[in-house]
Design a protein around this motif. Structure first.
Motif, short mmCIF file in Angstrom:
data_model
loop_
_atom_site.label_atom_id
_atom_site.label_comp_id
_atom_site.label_asym_id
_atom_site.label_seq_id
_atom_site.Cartn_x
_atom_site.Cartn_y
_atom_site.Cartn_z
N LYS A 67 0.81 -1.21 0.00
CA LYS A 67 0.00 0.00 0.00
C LYS A 67 0.85 1.26 0.00
N VAL A 68 1.92 1.24 0.75
CA VAL A 68 2.75 2.43 0.90
C VAL A 68 4.15 2.12 0.40
N GLY A 69 4.65 2.95 -0.46
CA GLY A 69 6.03 2.78 -0.90
C GLY A 69 6.16 1.80 -2.05
N LEU A 70 7.39 1.54 -2.41
CA LEU A 70 7.67 0.65 -3.53
C LEU A 70 7.84 -0.78 -3.03
N PRO A 71 7.66 -1.75 -3.93
CA PRO A 71 7.84 -3.14 -3.49
C PRO A 71 9.28 -3.39 -3.05
N SER A 72 9.40 -4.13 -1.96
CA SER A 72 10.73 -4.38 -1.41
C SER A 72 10.99 -5.88 -1.41
N VAL A 73 12.01 -6.30 -0.67
CA VAL A 73 12.39 -7.71 -0.66
C VAL A 73 11.27 -8.59 -0.10
N ARG A 74 10.54 -8.07 0.88
CA ARG A 74 9.47 -8.89 1.46
C ARG A 74 8.44 -9.24 0.41
N GLU A 75 8.09 -8.23 -0.43
CA GLU A 75 7.12 -8.50 -1.48
C GLU A 75 7.68 -9.50 -2.48
N ARG A 76 8.97 -9.41 -2.75
CA ARG A 76 9.56 -10.35 -3.71
C ARG A 76 9.46 -11.77 -3.21
N SER A 77 9.71 -11.98 -1.91
CA SER A 77 9.64 -13.35 -1.41
C SER A 77 8.21 -13.85 -1.42
N GLN A 78 7.26 -12.96 -1.12
CA GLN A 78 5.86 -13.39 -1.19
C GLN A 78 5.47 -13.72 -2.63
N GLU A 79 6.00 -12.89 -3.56
CA GLU A 79 5.70 -13.15 -4.98
C GLU A 79 6.19 -14.53 -5.38
N GLN A 80 7.37 -14.88 -4.86
CA GLN A 80 7.91 -16.18 -5.25
C GLN A 80 7.03 -17.30 -4.75
N CYS A 81 6.55 -17.18 -3.51
CA CYS A 81 5.68 -18.22 -2.95
C CYS A 81 4.42 -18.37 -3.79
N VAL A 82 3.81 -17.23 -4.13
CA VAL A 82 2.56 -17.29 -4.90
C VAL A 82 2.83 -17.83 -6.30
N ARG A 83 3.94 -17.40 -6.88
CA ARG A 83 4.23 -17.82 -8.26
C ARG A 83 4.44 -19.32 -8.33
N GLU A 84 5.17 -19.86 -7.35
CA GLU A 84 5.42 -21.30 -7.43
C GLU A 84 4.15 -22.09 -7.25
N THR A 85 3.26 -21.61 -6.39
CA THR A 85 2.00 -22.31 -6.23
C THR A 85 1.17 -22.25 -7.51
N CYS A 86 1.12 -21.08 -8.11
CA CYS A 86 0.31 -20.95 -9.33
C CYS A 86 0.89 -21.80 -10.45
N GLU A 87 2.22 -21.80 -10.58
CA GLU A 87 2.83 -22.58 -11.65
C GLU A 87 2.55 -24.05 -11.49
N ALA A 88 2.41 -24.48 -10.24
CA ALA A 88 2.15 -25.90 -10.03
C ALA A 88 0.71 -26.26 -10.39
N SER A 89 -0.19 -25.31 -10.33
CA SER A 89 -1.58 -25.68 -10.58
C SER A 89 -2.07 -25.26 -11.96
N LEU A 90 -1.44 -24.26 -12.59
CA LEU A 90 -1.89 -23.83 -13.91
C LEU A 90 -1.38 -24.79 -14.97
N LEU A 91 -2.16 -24.97 -16.03
CA LEU A 91 -1.69 -25.79 -17.14
C LEU A 91 -0.96 -24.87 -18.12
N LEU A 92 0.28 -24.60 -17.81
CA LEU A 92 1.03 -23.61 -18.59
C LEU A 92 1.36 -24.10 -19.99
N SER A 93 1.44 -25.42 -20.17
CA SER A 93 1.86 -25.92 -21.47
C SER A 93 0.79 -25.72 -22.54
N LEU A 94 -0.41 -25.32 -22.13
CA LEU A 94 -1.45 -25.07 -23.13
C LEU A 94 -1.24 -23.75 -23.85
#
Lengths: 209, 388
Positions: A67-94
């Motif tokens: 909400k306040v300020g620019l994304p920092s390292v904490r946001e990056r680590s959260q992004e990684q967690c969410v991204r890995e979960t999504c990649e595991a469930s999305l059918l990316l090869s389509l």
């Protein structure tokens, strides 16, 4: 807000979700757990930059905006967690050589923020109609100084606890897809928490589906 | 991600419609879209919906050392974040031209107009002052971002409460919200920007352009005004030449709009204050409708029917005659059907025996065909007589 510390019952805060809120993104959803709220938007499949393209899969990009300020390292680590979960469930090869973008905007943080991100992400991907092999959901739990397990803690409870754990669990086989923990805890406590999650996750799925 | 380009048909359609004084969503030339202002859980968080454009503003404060040139004034910091959520064209971290323009306009509108009393933000002169930071996040881009952003920013500033500070000699105590009630900022006036878009070299004017209209406009005039009819900032971009009368007319329209918007803003603030006093839970979570399905909900769009001259009946009458009767499928062998051309072999490559055989089959097929066609004709006539 009602959470109960105790090993017998599992209570989550009142959660609410709304889809298709925004007109521009392909899929959007807002998810709130008690006072914690997140707005998620999904775009895709769309054109991808040549530098980021993968020849046989879609490229998933997750952006978390605080909400306040620019994304920092904490946001990056959260992004990684969410991204890995999504990649595991999305059918990316389509969708090879395309990009899927997921943007999560923090509206209010009152604890359990990573699980709120995961839930909002899943709802937004569903709203965008992206093909997924399973749905996933996130639940946070905290172990306080007495050793009691609190599910879906508030910010105050998280601060006072000695360990905070977030798990992402899939909908089909109820297995753990992603785990992110902070603090110290024993192996036995970890097993207990996962059992709790399964309980609370089935509750969450029964409410959303 | 690239945004979809605007097709020439769309562009021509929009310009032609504007020439006939028609807008895509049925508004009049000077109409604003429906505006909704809601507040978040903590002080200083505000959402503004201008039609489908959605914007969120958050105000926060921090104690910092003041600028050396102004030791007893607080610091205001504005930031408009063009989130990639708002439009596929926005990229994270890239300082695009639009982002610079919006940021600069918001700063001129709020900082240079001196709407906030910065001297009241001073705690210890030369050492500690409050830095008020306003972050505006654009959530959905459906046109007129500047207006929505300015309304959100000023509303959030009016809504915000900073912690109370006590000074005893050399000691400075900052009280938490639980110890002492936080105090609002002192705001002199509320500048609000109104945008006018011009088309066809300044001939046509529209207030509050939506995203499609923005794409075909020639230029944009932004007037920031407060309800006391004082112009705080005025900016014309796009390189259009405007006449003095046009600018004066726009400022008159702006003053009317600004007073309406200010009224709405004050009403929203009063409602929120009342709700908080009653102790009810407030915030984004509360504003979600309970137990109702609102996803994919759309308001009724009015469709203009006055110019419709052609009616469906006329079109059907003028339509082509009924299509030729197609012979129904021929079934030479059970499980095999033949339809249309190709019933008779025309290559002449087969042997005579096959020819004869096929001729026999075809004959029977054609007979059947004729019988079936006759039946169909009768049926059609019956239907036609039935209709009339």
């Amino acid at each position: 807000m009602m959470e109960v510390c105790g090993s017998s019952s599992v209570t989550l805060r009142e959660f609410g979700c709304e889809q298709s809120l925004l007109s521009r993104p392909d899929g959007s959803a807002s998810f709130s757990q008690g006072d914690t709220s997140v707005l998620a938007a999904a775009y895709g499949p769309a054109e991808v930059k040549v530098s980021k393209e993968i020849y046989d899969r879609a490229t998933l990009e997750v952006l978390i905006q605080p909400k306040v300020g620019l994304p920092s390292v904490r946001e990056r680590s959260q992004e990684q967690c969410v991204r890995e979960t999504c990649e595991a469930s999305l059918l990316l090869s389509l969708h090879p050589r395309s990009s899927l973008t997921l943007i999560l905007q923090l509206i209010h943080n009152d604890g359990s923020i990573l699980s709120c991100f995961l839930n909002a992400a899943c709802m937004a991907l569903m709203d965008a109609g992206l093909p997924m092999s399973c749905l996933f959901c996130g639940v946070t739990c905290a172990i306080n100084a007495d050793g009691q397990i609190i599910t879906d803690p508030t910010a105050v409870q998280e601060k006072e606890s000695r360990a905070v754990m977030t798990f992402a669990i899939d909908s089909t086989k109820r297995r753990v897809m992603m785990s992110s923990t902070k603090g110290s805890f024993s192996v036995h406590e970890l097993q207990q928490c996962i059992a709790f999650y399964r309980d609370s996750v089935s509750r969450r799925y029964s409410k959303t589906l | 991600m690239k945004d979809t380009p605007l097709s020439n048909c769309e562009r021509d359609f929009l310009l032609k419609a504007i020439e006939e004084k028609k807008r895509l969503d049925g508004r009049q030339t000077y109409d604003y879209r429906k505006m909704k202002i809601t507040f978040g859980t903590d002080y200083g968080c505000c959402f503004v919906d201008l039609g489908k454009t959605r914007v969120m503003a958050q105000v926060s404060c921090e104690l910092v050392a003041p600028k050396e040139s102004r030791p007893n004034e607080g610091i205001m910091f504005f930031n408009i974040e063009l989130s990639p959520m708002a439009s596929p064209a926005f990229e994270q971290g890239r300082q695009s031209e639009l982002s610079v323009k919006l940021n600069r306009q918001l700063e001129r509108c709020l900082r240079n107009s001196k709407c906030i009393d910065t001297e009241s933000l001073c705690v210890v002169s030369g050492e500690k002052v409050w830095q008020i930071r306003v972050d505006v996040h654009l959530l959905n881009h459906d046109g007129n971002l500047m207006d929505a952003a300015s309304i959100a920013a000023i509303t959030a500033l009016c809504h915000f409460r900073r912690p109370d500070v006590g000074i005893q000699g050399d000691e400075v105590t900052v009280y938490s919200p639980e110890e002492r009630d936080p105090i609002p900022l002192s705001i002199y006036h509320m500048p609000i920007s109104v945008s006018f878009s011009f088309f066809q070299q300044g001939t046509y004017l529209l207030v509050d352009p939506c995203e499609r209209e923005e794409r075909v406009m020639d230029g944009l005039l932004m007037i920031a005004m407060n309800k006391h009819r004082e112009i705080c900032s005025i900016q014309s971009s796009g390189g259009i030449m405007l006449l003095k009368e046009q600018v004066m007319r726009c400022s008159k329209i702006a003053s009317v709009k600004v007073s309406e918007i200010t009224e709405l803003l004050n009403k929203a603030l009063v409602n929120d204050k009342k709700a908080r006093k009653e102790g009810g839970r407030c915030g984004f979570a509360e504003s979600l409708p309970q137990e109702r399905i609102t996803a994919l909900k759309m308001e009724e769009t009015s469709v203009e029917m006055t110019d419709a001259t052609e009616r469906a009946k006329d079109i059907v009458q003028k339509a082509d005659a009924r299509p030729q009767k197609v012979p129904s499928p021929v079934v030479p062998v059970p499980g095999v059907g033949q339809v249309g051309q190709g019933l008779q072999n025309t290559w002449g490559l087969e042997e005579d025996e096959d020819d004869e055989e096929e001729a026999e089959e075809c004959d029977s097929g054609e007979e059947q065909e004729e019988a079936v066609t006759k039946m169909e004709e009768e049926r059609h006539e019956k239907e036609a007589s039935g209709e009339v």
